[in-house]
Design an enzyme around this catalytic site. Structure first.
Site, PDB file in Angstrom:
ATOM      1  N   LYS A  53      34.971  37.095  50.943  1.00  0.00           N
ATOM      2  CA  LYS A  53      36.220  37.507  50.302  1.00  0.00           C
ATOM      3  C   LYS A  53      37.249  36.397  50.387  1.00  0.00           C
ATOM      4  O   LYS A  53      37.382  35.744  51.428  1.00  0.00           O
ATOM      5  CB  LYS A  53      36.758  38.745  51.055  1.00  0.00           C
ATOM      6  CG  LYS A  53      37.927  39.404  50.383  1.00  0.00           C
ATOM      7  CD  LYS A  53      37.498  40.399  49.340  1.00  0.00           C
ATOM      8  CE  LYS A  53      38.662  40.868  48.487  1.00  0.00           C
ATOM      9  NZ  LYS A  53      39.067  39.859  47.480  1.00  0.00           N
TER      10      LYS A  53
ATOM     11  N   LYS B 127      36.572  31.293  49.397  1.00  0.00           N
ATOM     12  CA  LYS B 127      37.738  30.828  48.638  1.00  0.00           C
ATOM     13  C   LYS B 127      37.258  30.082  47.419  1.00  0.00           C
ATOM     14  O   LYS B 127      36.176  29.476  47.430  1.00  0.00           O
ATOM     15  CB  LYS B 127      38.589  29.887  49.494  1.00  0.00           C
ATOM     16  CG  LYS B 127      40.021  29.786  49.030  1.00  0.00           C
ATOM     17  CD  LYS B 127      40.786  31.037  49.412  1.00  0.00           C
ATOM     18  CE  LYS B 127      42.263  30.894  49.317  1.00  0.00           C
ATOM     19  NZ  LYS B 127      42.919  31.907  50.156  1.00  0.00           N
TER      20      LYS B 127
HETATM   21  N1  GLU Z   1      44.486  34.776  48.506  1.00  0.00           N
HETATM   22  C1  GLU Z   1      44.870  35.713  49.504  1.00  0.00           C
HETATM   23  C2  GLU Z   1      44.690  35.117  50.882  1.00  0.00           C
HETATM   24  O1  GLU Z   1      44.672  33.934  51.050  1.00  0.00           O
HETATM   25  C3  GLU Z   1      44.190  37.058  49.317  1.00  0.00           C
HETATM   26  C4  GLU Z   1      42.711  37.064  49.449  1.00  0.00           C
HETATM   27  C5  GLU Z   1      42.064  38.396  49.048  1.00  0.00           C
HETATM   28  O2  GLU Z   1      42.768  39.351  48.775  1.00  0.00           O
HETATM   29  O3  GLU Z   1      40.835  38.414  49.039  1.00  0.00           O
HETATM   30  O4  GLU Z   1      44.635  35.812  51.858  1.00  0.00           O
END
Ligand code: GLU
Length: 473
Positions: free
Chosen positions: A72, A108
């Site tokens: 995630k 990511k």
């Molecule tokens: N981009 C956000 C973070 O760095 C959210 C990641 C997500 O919701 O999966 O935490």
């Protein structure tokens, strides 16, 4: 390591990890596995620009850890995207999810473009092509890897992703769970947009409610009356500023990449946002003073400084000049390990990114669960609760012969809506994580700072879930 050596973002994450690993009991091999980025997918694909030219786009998806599935983490659109950055951000996601007990591995993604230089049609083509590249290599799916918004992306991009995915996977019943941060009409959850900023607020509020911590910093407890500076007026910065202001803090300065503004009496982030929309700049906001450089905002006197933009904005170069008492890392990696050392000497409390900005992924988890369960939060119990509360009020009124006031009655009668449940789940998560990390930190004199305590918590949790390594709690 020599003093002058510059570290990459990923190396800095590794340095913070190593600093904390010393306070755990795991053997070297286990720690090496936790630290390693498991899979890195680097892609290049062409798109035709509106002017007819062909451009080759560079993009990445990194899956840092598979100790839980799915992976995630957001997708960012930025000129600065590179493999090292995406690897660092994916690692932070693993630790972040572990700390807040969200059962995902870290991932990511990044596309190396400045979205301001592309038309919406071009951005749509890039996003859809990126998604189909992920599908081709099995790098996306509700049980595999679930992207979300990050710097430079939002609901619109997530809607393109879910639409592309579902059209390539007809009949996949849980397809909506292939991405989070979607518009509510496309399977999103209410409360996701403000989640990271609200989580930052809940986390800092909890720290500010700890008398022994505030005493060490020479601050009174509570949020009310505290001066706050926010760097970055994107989704995270905007909502952080909003919740601090609504709870009685004064947002005395705001910074964006074109400049920064100051007003000792406090700024309203929404008015500043509208001004920026109208004029194209945060500067010359009525009643505020322009600061010479946007980085000046990081060095002003204040109680709470919230860097809410990009990584490595507070380094050994400027950390000495930071005058805030508390730094709340709303961005990912805004302060480097060298800056951490300086904060320690200056008695500045840095509340670390990997748990403080976990509100986004926490609510993403709620959205993913909603997608898998195919039902809106509150749908089953809202009316039941309201009916039951009505009966309780009637009973109390008939037993006491007194009437409950109209305002109180409305509050007691109210059954939880989706947004109420999401906010309360987020509040509980952030309070529990703050206390857990503080407990580790305050009960071990050798752990120097809160970031190290957060890493200790993360390492312990990831290590214990590595069943394939034969590690059982
Ligand atoms: N981009 C956000 C973070 O760095 C959210 C990641 C997500 O919701 O999966 O935490």
């Amino acid at each position: 390591m020599s003093e002058k050596q510059e570290f990459t973002f990923f190396e800095n994450v590794e340095r913070s990890f190593d600093k904390a690993a010393k306070f755990t009991k795991w053997d070297l091999g286990v720690l090496e596995q936790i630290k390693a980025c498991n899979s890195v997918y680097r892609m290049r694909f062409p798109i035709k620009r509106d002017n007819g030219t062909i451009e080759v786009i560079e993009a990445y998806r990194v899956q840092h850890s598979h100790h839980k599935s799915p992976c995630k983490g957001g997708i960012r659109f930025s000129d600065e995207v590179n493999q090292d950055e995406v690897m660092a951000l994916a690692s932070l996601m693993t630790y972040k999810c572990a700390i807040v007990n969200v059962p995902f591995g870290g991932g990511k993604g990044g596309i190396k473009i400045n979205p301001r230089n592309y038309s919406p049609y071009e951005l749509e083509k890039i996003t859809r092509r990126y998604t189909s590249e992920l599908v081709k290599k099995n790098f996306i799916g509700p049980g595999i890897d679930v992207p979300a918004p990050d710097y430079g992306t939002g609901e619109r991009e997530m809607a393109w992703i879910v639409d592309t995915y579902t059209s390539l996977k007809p009949g996949e019943i849980d397809a909506a769970g292939c991405v989070t941060g979607k518009p509510v009409t496309q399977g999103g959850v209410r409360g996701r947009k403000e989640a990271t900023g609200l989580g930052v607020f809940y986390g800092i509020r909890e720290v500010c409610n700890m008398p022994e911590v505030m005493k060490k910093l020479g601050l009174s407890t509570g949020i009310e009356g505290k001066s706050v500076i926010v760097q970055g007026l994107g989704n995270v910065g905007y909502h952080s500023a909003k919740f601090f202001r609504e709870h009685g803090a004064k947002v005395i300065a705001l910074a964006e990449y074109e400049g920064a503004i100051f007003n000792a009496a406090g700024l309203n982030e929404h008015e500043v946002f509208l001004h920026r929309q109208k004029t194209g700049s945060i500067l010359d906001f009525p009643g505020a003073t322009n600061l010479a450089k946007n980085t000046d905002a990081l060095e002003m006197e204040c109680d709470i400084l919230i860097p809410a933009a990009l990584e490595s904005v507070i380094t050994k170069e400027n950390a000495d000049r930071v005058k805030a008492k508390i730094i709340g890392e709303a961005a990912n990696g805004p302060c480097t390990p060298d800056a951490d050392e300086i904060f320690l000497k200056k008695n500045i409390l840095c509340v670390p990114d990997m748990y403080l900005n976990a509100g986004g992924v926490t609510v993403s988890y709620f959205e993913w669960l909603k997608n898998l369960s195919h039902v809106r939060y509150g749908r089953m119990e809202k009316r039941f609760t309201e009916n039951l509360n009505g009966k309780i009020i009637n009973e109390i009124e008939s037993l006491t012969g007194k009437k409950v006031g109209a305002e109180e009655k409305a509050i007691i009668l109210h059954g939880a809506d989706e947004v109420d449940l999401v906010h309360s789940g987020l509040e509980e998560t952030m309070i529990a994580a703050t206390r857990e990390i503080m407990d580790i930190w305050l009960n071990n004199d050798d752990i120097p700072d809160m970031r190290t305590a957060a890493y200790v918590s993360a390492i312990n949790k990831v290590a214990t879930s590595y069943a394939e390594l034969g590690i059982f709690p």
